[in-house]
Design an enzyme around this catalytic site. Structure first.
Site, PDB file in Angstrom:
ATOM      1  N   GLU A 144       4.618  -6.228   1.406  1.00 37.12           N
ATOM      2  CA  GLU A 144       4.179  -6.519  -0.066  1.00 37.12           C
ATOM      3  C   GLU A 144       3.824  -5.426  -0.924  1.00 37.12           C
ATOM      4  O   GLU A 144       2.683  -5.202  -1.170  1.00 37.12           O
ATOM      5  CB  GLU A 144       2.801  -7.400   0.220  1.00 37.12           C
ATOM      6  N   GLY A 191       0.785  -1.246  -0.006  1.00 37.84           N
ATOM      7  CA  GLY A 191       0.022  -0.056  -0.071  1.00 37.84           C
ATOM      8  C   GLY A 191       0.617   1.193   0.155  1.00 37.84           C
ATOM      9  O   GLY A 191       0.254   2.468   0.281  1.00 37.84           O
ATOM     10  N   ARG A 218       2.485  -1.239  -6.205  1.00 36.98           N
ATOM     11  CA  ARG A 218       2.544  -0.282  -6.934  1.00 36.98           C
ATOM     12  C   ARG A 218       3.833   0.525  -6.971  1.00 36.98           C
ATOM     13  O   ARG A 218       4.452   1.153  -7.691  1.00 36.98           O
ATOM     14  CB  ARG A 218       1.539   0.844  -6.158  1.00 36.98           C
ATOM     15  N   TYR A 248     -11.349   5.497  -9.250  1.00 33.34           N
ATOM     16  CA  TYR A 248     -10.925   6.272  -7.931  1.00 33.34           C
ATOM     17  C   TYR A 248     -10.818   7.864  -8.095  1.00 33.34           C
ATOM     18  O   TYR A 248     -10.577   8.739  -7.375  1.00 33.34           O
ATOM     19  CB  TYR A 248      -9.600   5.882  -7.557  1.00 33.34           C
ATOM     20  N   ARG A 260      -8.099   3.675 -13.752  1.00 30.65           N
ATOM     21  CA  ARG A 260      -7.916   4.227 -12.206  1.00 30.65           C
ATOM     22  C   ARG A 260      -8.586   5.678 -12.470  1.00 30.65           C
ATOM     23  O   ARG A 260      -9.368   5.729 -11.428  1.00 30.65           O
ATOM     24  CB  ARG A 260      -6.508   4.293 -12.178  1.00 30.65           C
ATOM     25  N   CYS A 279     -16.629   5.237 -24.767  1.00 31.54           N
ATOM     26  CA  CYS A 279     -17.750   5.823 -24.555  1.00 31.54           C
ATOM     27  C   CYS A 279     -18.509   5.952 -23.208  1.00 31.54           C
ATOM     28  O   CYS A 279     -19.526   5.546 -22.920  1.00 31.54           O
ATOM     29  CB  CYS A 279     -18.848   4.948 -25.496  1.00 31.54           C
TER      30      CYS A 279
HETATM   31  C1  PLP Z   1      -3.057  -4.992  -3.320  1.00 28.60           C
HETATM   32  C2  PLP Z   1      -2.078  -5.564  -2.107  1.00 28.60           C
HETATM   33  C3  PLP Z   1      -0.798  -5.256  -1.964  1.00 28.60           C
HETATM   34  C4  PLP Z   1      -0.172  -4.140  -2.682  1.00 28.60           C
HETATM   35  O1  PLP Z   1      -0.653  -3.055  -2.882  1.00 28.60           O
HETATM   36  P1  PLP Z   1       0.277  -1.895  -3.256  1.00 28.60           P
HETATM   37  O2  PLP Z   1      -0.901  -0.610  -3.000  1.00 28.60           O
HETATM   38  O3  PLP Z   1       0.212  -1.949  -4.655  1.00 28.60           O
HETATM   39  O4  PLP Z   1       1.466  -1.695  -2.727  1.00 28.60           O
HETATM   40  C5  PLP Z   1      -0.143  -6.022  -1.041  1.00 28.60           C
HETATM   41  N1  PLP Z   1      -0.769  -6.895  -0.104  1.00 28.60           N
HETATM   42  C6  PLP Z   1      -2.111  -7.333  -0.307  1.00 28.60           C
HETATM   43  C7  PLP Z   1      -2.800  -8.426   0.493  1.00 28.60           C
HETATM   44  C8  PLP Z   1      -2.911  -6.693  -1.440  1.00 28.60           C
HETATM   45  O5  PLP Z   1      -4.236  -7.092  -1.534  1.00 28.60           O
END
Ligand code: PLP
Length: 447
Positions: A304, A262, A307, A347, A343, A374
């Site tokens: 994790e 995230g 982005r 959003y 996107r 469209c």
């Molecule tokens: C989408 C997601 C991520 C990655 O999110 P980013 O915003 O791309 O860093 C990591 N872990 C889980 C469980 C996700 O669903």
């Protein structure tokens, strides 16, 4: 701060402050063209057609290294849903990353490309029987359980005599993220098991009661496009609290903690991005102090990012198809849009495109850049300063196009999904070819 790129001579003359929104290798040319990794964007558009997605391989790799350097003690797992293809799987593997997947499809692509299954994490709020059986059959390292009903379903397919490592996705009760649709740390959304209503604790007991499942830790992912460290520190505190209660209740000390991804990036000049080394330092400190307070051993950390690994390494080049002046507004319409980048429609986000491929001395004028689809909401950017003489045939480059564009692309209007071209050391090569009308027609088998 390796994720805030050095201020290369900015190709966008109106850029002010904040991290550069272009890959580090970006160079503006006197001709008005822009090169990335020594490759001309205008030539790339001519050679591969438009729209075309250009990915700076070294930028992706450097971003992986930034994470590995900031988090040497952790598992850094690339979230494949941001962008996935075979080359990306190789890069992640070569840079020492794990991989996080959300379906049998993503999983099969990774494993058939040679990615070690034990370094893969499977997620999903609603995993299909096929997702689970594929994961167990291929020997996926960890499966993140997201609902109570999944526990028995999963245990039933683990072969006799073996054990599947699982984590539990917990809702830490923290609101963070760039848009309500990407906030996943609160009670009122579909992901995870709540601590407040006891479902997380209940699930812990259920997993511990399954001899074929091994509970290795807890997982949370509080949202996406988060630009400050604070919510992560708060999430760690809640998770450590829960781990302490789990020890009290069950006498087990969980060896792992996964705090998801995230991490926010800048899409337009002046926007903030999350400072990765600062995140590492603050999370590490909170984990150390929090665990010391309750006398828990410090769990092994997993992060994790998706982005932040690939987003800023991608650029989309479109060709202008129409320029329309209606009253006070000027619409510049390009040959892609919501089918390659949903996107803005999802959003309401906006980008910062710039003219490439020719030099213009015309005065800038504020225009709205729209797609070809469209839908009136097919808007890429508003109030973009483009030279007054912008006309059909011109090229527009949209930076920060590497994440959640093509992975979310659709077949809308049967336009076909654009190709992905990797640039490195002055050469361009196709990673994923353009989707042809023939590709689309082939699926249409009824009459
Ligand atoms: C989408 C997601 C991520 C990655 O999110 P980013 O915003 O791309 O860093 C990591 N872990 C889980 C469980 C996700 O669903």
């Amino acid at each position: 701060m390796p994720l805030t790129a050095p201020r290369v001579p900015s190709p966008a003359s109106h850029e002010t402050g904040g991290p550069s929104i272009w890959p580090r290798s970006t160079r503006p040319e006197h001709s008005g063209d822009v090169t990335v990794a020594g490759v001309s964007l205008a030539e790339t558009a001519g050679r591969f057609g438009t729209p075309v997605y250009v990915l700076d391989e070294e930028e992706v790799r450097e971003r992986c290294r930034t994470y590995r350097t900031a988090f040497p003690e952790a598992d850094v797992v690339y979230a494949a849903k941001a962008f996935l293809c075979r080359a990306m799987v190789h890069w992640a593997q070569e840079e020492g990353m794990g991989l996080d997947v959300c379906s049998a499809g993503e999983l099969m692509l990774a494993v058939t490309t040679g990615f070690p299954p034990e370094k893969i994490v499977l997620h999903g709020n609603a995993k299909s029987p096929e997702d689970l059986s594929t994961a167990v059959r291929l020997g996926v390292g960890r499966i993140v359980v997201d609902s109570a009903s999944e526990i028995a379903r999963l245990a039933a397919i683990v072969p006799h005599g073996s054990r599947q490592q699982v984590m539990l996705r917990v809702v830490p009760g923290i609101a963070a993220g760039g848009h309500v649709k990407v906030r996943t740390g609160t009670e009122d959304q579909k992901f995870g098991l709540s601590i407040t209503d006891g479902s997380a604790q209940h699930a812990v007991a259920r997993v511990l009661g399954q001899p074929r499942l091994e509970l290795v830790g807890l997982h949370c992912h509080i949202g996406s496009q988060i630009t400050t460290v604070k919510p992560y520190v708060a999430a760690v505190r809640r998770m450590v609290g829960l781990m302490a209660r789990i020890r009290e209740q069950h006498g087990v000390e969980l060896p792992q903690l996964n705090i998801g991804g995230g991490h926010g990036i800048a899409y337009r000049p002046g926007e903030e991005s999350l400072d990765v080394p600062q995140l590492a330092a603050r999370v590490r400190a909170e984990l150390r102090d929090g665990c010391a307070k309750v006398k828990l051993p410090v769990p092994r950390l997993t992060i994790e990012p998706g982005r932040a690994v690939v987003g800023p390494a991608g650029i989309c080049v479109y060709r202008v198809l129409a320029v329309k002046r209606t009253g006070s507004q000027t619409f510049v319409a390009v040959d892609g849009g919501m089918s390659d980048n949903p996107r803005p429609a999802l959003y309401g986000v906006r980008y910062a495109p710039r003219l490439i491929g020719r030099h213009s001395t015309a005065e800038p004028r504020l225009v709205t850049v729209v797609g070809r689809h469209c839908e009136a909401g097919d808007i890429l950017a508003e109030e973009v300063p483009l030279p007054e003489d912008v006309h059909p045939g011109d090229l527009l480059a949209v930076p920060v196009a590497g994440a959640y564009h093509l992975s979310m692309a659709s077949g809308y209007n049967l336009v076909g999904r654009p190709p992905v071209v990797a640039v490195k050391d002055g050469t361009a090569r196709t990673l994923v070819r353009r989707e042809s009308l023939d590709d689309m027609n082939r699926r249409d088998v009824g009459l």
